[in-house]
Design a protein around this motif. Structure first.
Motif, PDB file in Angstrom:
ATOM      1  N   THR A   1       0.825  -1.199   0.000  1.00 10.59           N
ATOM      2  CA  THR A   1       0.000   0.000   0.000  1.00 10.59           C
ATOM      3  C   THR A   1       0.864   1.256   0.000  1.00 10.59           C
ATOM      4  O   THR A   1       2.084   1.204   0.227  1.00 10.59           O
ATOM      5  CB  THR A   1      -0.908   0.030   1.236  1.00 10.59           C
ATOM      6  N   LEU A   2       0.214   2.389  -0.214  1.00 13.44           N
ATOM      7  CA  LEU A   2       0.923   3.663  -0.129  1.00 13.44           C
ATOM      8  C   LEU A   2       1.492   3.870   1.270  1.00 13.44           C
ATOM      9  O   LEU A   2       2.627   4.352   1.422  1.00 13.44           O
ATOM     10  CB  LEU A   2      -0.018   4.807  -0.506  1.00 13.44           C
ATOM     11  N   ASP A   3       0.732   3.519   2.301  1.00 13.70           N
ATOM     12  CA  ASP A   3       1.242   3.660   3.663  1.00 13.70           C
ATOM     13  C   ASP A   3       2.493   2.809   3.878  1.00 13.70           C
ATOM     14  O   ASP A   3       3.440   3.235   4.553  1.00 13.70           O
ATOM     15  CB  ASP A   3       0.164   3.274   4.675  1.00 13.70           C
ATOM     16  N   ASP A   4       2.505   1.588   3.315  1.00  7.80           N
ATOM     17  CA  ASP A   4       3.697   0.739   3.393  1.00  7.80           C
ATOM     18  C   ASP A   4       4.898   1.448   2.780  1.00  7.80           C
ATOM     19  O   ASP A   4       6.008   1.438   3.328  1.00  7.80           O
ATOM     20  CB  ASP A   4       3.485  -0.579   2.646  1.00  7.80           C
ATOM     21  N   THR A   5       4.684   2.054   1.618  1.00  3.58           N
ATOM     22  CA  THR A   5       5.780   2.715   0.913  1.00  3.58           C
ATOM     23  C   THR A   5       6.299   3.913   1.687  1.00  3.58           C
ATOM     24  O   THR A   5       7.517   4.125   1.790  1.00  3.58           O
ATOM     25  CB  THR A   5       5.317   3.166  -0.479  1.00  3.58           C
ATOM     26  N   LEU A   6       5.397   4.712   2.231  1.00  2.00           N
ATOM     27  CA  LEU A   6       5.819   5.883   2.988  1.00  2.00           C
ATOM     28  C   LEU A   6       6.621   5.479   4.225  1.00  2.00           C
ATOM     29  O   LEU A   6       7.609   6.136   4.580  1.00  2.00           O
ATOM     30  CB  LEU A   6       4.604   6.721   3.377  1.00  2.00           C
ATOM     31  N   ALA A   7       6.215   4.387   4.881  1.00  4.17           N
ATOM     32  CA  ALA A   7       6.961   3.913   6.048  1.00  4.17           C
ATOM     33  C   ALA A   7       8.346   3.427   5.641  1.00  4.17           C
ATOM     34  O   ALA A   7       9.347   3.714   6.313  1.00  4.17           O
ATOM     35  CB  ALA A   7       6.182   2.794   6.748  1.00  4.17           C
ATOM     36  N   LEU A   8       8.419   2.681   4.531  1.00  8.39           N
ATOM     37  CA  LEU A   8       9.710   2.193   4.051  1.00  8.39           C
ATOM     38  C   LEU A   8      10.600   3.364   3.625  1.00  8.39           C
ATOM     39  O   LEU A   8      11.804   3.381   3.911  1.00  8.39           O
ATOM     40  CB  LEU A   8       9.506   1.214   2.900  1.00  8.39           C
ATOM     41  N   ARG A   9      10.012   4.354   2.967  1.00 11.05           N
ATOM     42  CA  ARG A   9      10.789   5.521   2.534  1.00 11.05           C
ATOM     43  C   ARG A   9      11.374   6.261   3.729  1.00 11.05           C
ATOM     44  O   ARG A   9      12.545   6.660   3.722  1.00 11.05           O
ATOM     45  CB  ARG A   9       9.904   6.454   1.706  1.00 11.05           C
ATOM     46  N   ASP A  10      10.574   6.430   4.760  1.00  7.55           N
ATOM     47  CA  ASP A  10      11.077   7.080   5.965  1.00  7.55           C
ATOM     48  C   ASP A  10      12.235   6.289   6.563  1.00  7.55           C
ATOM     49  O   ASP A  10      13.231   6.864   7.022  1.00  7.55           O
ATOM     50  CB  ASP A  10       9.957   7.224   6.994  1.00  7.55           C
ATOM     51  N   GLY A  11      12.100   4.965   6.561  1.00  5.83           N
ATOM     52  CA  GLY A  11      13.169   4.134   7.110  1.00  5.83           C
ATOM     53  C   GLY A  11      14.443   4.214   6.301  1.00  5.83           C
ATOM     54  O   GLY A  11      15.552   4.257   6.855  1.00  5.83           O
ATOM     55  N   LEU A  12      14.315   4.245   4.992  1.00  4.52           N
ATOM     56  CA  LEU A  12      15.499   4.303   4.140  1.00  4.52           C
ATOM     57  C   LEU A  12      16.276   5.599   4.315  1.00  4.52           C
ATOM     58  O   LEU A  12      17.505   5.631   4.137  1.00  4.52           O
ATOM     59  CB  LEU A  12      15.092   4.149   2.670  1.00  4.52           C
ATOM     60  N   ARG A  13      15.582   6.676   4.661  1.00  4.10           N
ATOM     61  CA  ARG A  13      16.256   7.967   4.804  1.00  4.10           C
ATOM     62  C   ARG A  13      17.297   7.948   5.918  1.00  4.10           C
ATOM     63  O   ARG A  13      18.287   8.681   5.867  1.00  4.10           O
ATOM     64  CB  ARG A  13      15.221   9.061   5.071  1.00  4.10           C
TER      65      ARG A  13
END
Length: 410
Positions: free
Chosen positions: A129-141
């Motif tokens: 989901t979009l929420d999954d992606t946003l959480a992963l993106r935050d983690g990658l930063r």
């Protein structure tokens, strides 16, 4: 005459089905049910442009509010379907609502598979989901290293984005090379080379035994002089592999495929195998059709299939909607999918993989651009292009025409 059609799944397939119903002249009551509280959005950019931060969230919304309003539909978002009684033509939702219908479109998509361990640790992600992606993106930063379990579409695409963001990447898969299921051995070797050339540590031919937490230090993913992982307790710090090795990781993405979202149909009487089983017209029961990732249908030329491809979702939804309204159109597409990794776009029409012969017919892998055909020894079954879109469109015709394999393999 249908008077109330319910679409279960506010996805690309669900939205397309609703639009097709209106376009075909259906003027009755239309209800669209979605488990997510968001309006329909596009999923392919999640593992690429959205994860990279190149696009904002609004760019993947499939339709404006005005166009959604033009559907004249009742939207029930943020509420999942939990049960179906096809004989009574009633749908039960998680909030207790019971919707009667005389026509139903099932477009609930798929859900990510998980490992049997480790998902209770912070820093372990799935992506759907979009929420999954946003959480992963935050983690990658804030991450220095990521372990990606699974080297299919999502795993390979996320590996490419993570490397572009400067994160160290280890990609793990039990098969010998990335995306062998989709492309076969020859392409798998080329993808191994592609990822390795961008600094990915490709660990294929091994499985994951455990996801390990840190030992309590505040330094995520670091290791002491004794080699022990020092991530915070309760947070993932590494991956133990079946070959005895350990991989340090601030983040872990589990990308081991998806299962059709059919749990809510238990006890419905519909035939559930690898998805909702439908005939060649996408019909699973009287007054019930299915489309998209959740649908397993009898392709007239290929046999039973279930495809998790973006183009298939919309094409199948259009056909399913027409057939729900009384038409009888067999769904027999030439399937199409693509993947973007680094500066490479790979496009495929038809059927591909290790079950088929493979032949390069234009260009050269050494030059970074080529096209190939797949065949079953008798006919062409698929066409592939690596940074060669013009050839992809040309070779598609061989797939559609089922060109004799001997004519292209001499």
């Amino acid at each position: 005459m249908l008077s109330h059609i319910v679409v279960v799944g506010a996805s690309a397939a669900g939205l397309t089905a609703a639009e097709a119903l209106r376009r075909e002249g259906y003027a009755g009551e239309l209800t669209i049910v979605g488990e997510e509280a968001r309006s329909p959005y596009d999923r392919p950019p999640l593992s690429k442009q959205i994860l990279r931060g190149a696009w904002d969230e609004e760019r993947i919304v499939l339709r404006s509010d005005d166009l959604l309003a033009d559907l004249d539909a009742t939207w029930i978002l943020g509420t999942a379907a939990v049960a179906l009684d096809p004989s009574a033509r009633k749908l039960t939702l998680a909030d207790g609502q019971i919707l009667g219908y005389d026509g139903l479109v099932i477009a609930t998509g798929a859900t990510p598979r998980r490992l049997p361990f480790g998902h209770d640790l912070a820093g372990v992600h799935v992506l759907r989901t979009l929420d999954d992606t946003l959480a992963l993106r935050d983690g990658l930063r804030g991450a220095r290293s990521v372990a990606i379990v699974g080297a299919g579409f999502l795993g390979a695409e996320v590996a490419a984005v993570a490397r572009e963001l400067g994160v160290a990447v280890t990609m793990i898969d039990p098969l010998p090379a990335p995306m062998i299921r989709q492309f076969g051995t020859e392409m798998g070797e080329l993808l191994t080379q592609l990822h390795a050339s961008h600094g990915v540590d490709v660990r294929c031919g091994t499985t994951v035994n455990a996801l390990t937490p840190g030992t309590g230090s505040d330094l995520l993913g670091s290791a002491g002089s004794d080699g022990a992982e020092r991530g915070s307790a309760g947070r993932v710090a590494g991956v133990e592999l079946s070959d005895g090795s350990r991989v340090a990781a601030d983040l872990v993405l589990v990308a081991v495929g998806a299962s059709p979202a059919t749990g809510w149909l238990a006890g419905s009487g519909l035939v559930i195998g690898d998805g909702v089983e439908c005939d060649q017209y996408c019909v699973s029961a009287p007054g019930v059709v299915a489309a998209g990732d959740v649908a397993s249908w009898d392709h007239p030329g290929v046999g039973r299939q279930r495809l998790e491809h973006r183009m298939n979702a919309t094409e199948q939804a259009t056909t399913a909607a027409k057939n729900l309204l009384g038409q009888a159109i067999p769904f027999e597409p030439v399937s199409y999918f693509w993947t973007d990794q680094y500066d490479v776009k790979i496009q495929v029409y038809g059927r591909s993989g290790d079950d088929f012969d493979f032949r390069i017919v234009a260009g050269d892998p050494a030059e970074g651009r080529f096209a190939a055909l797949y065949g079953d020894g008798d006919r062409v079954t698929g066409a592939l292009a690596w940074n060669f879109p013009r050839q992809a469109r040309t070779l598609r015709q061989h797939v559609a025409d089922q060109t004799p394999w001997a004519a292209v393999s001499a």
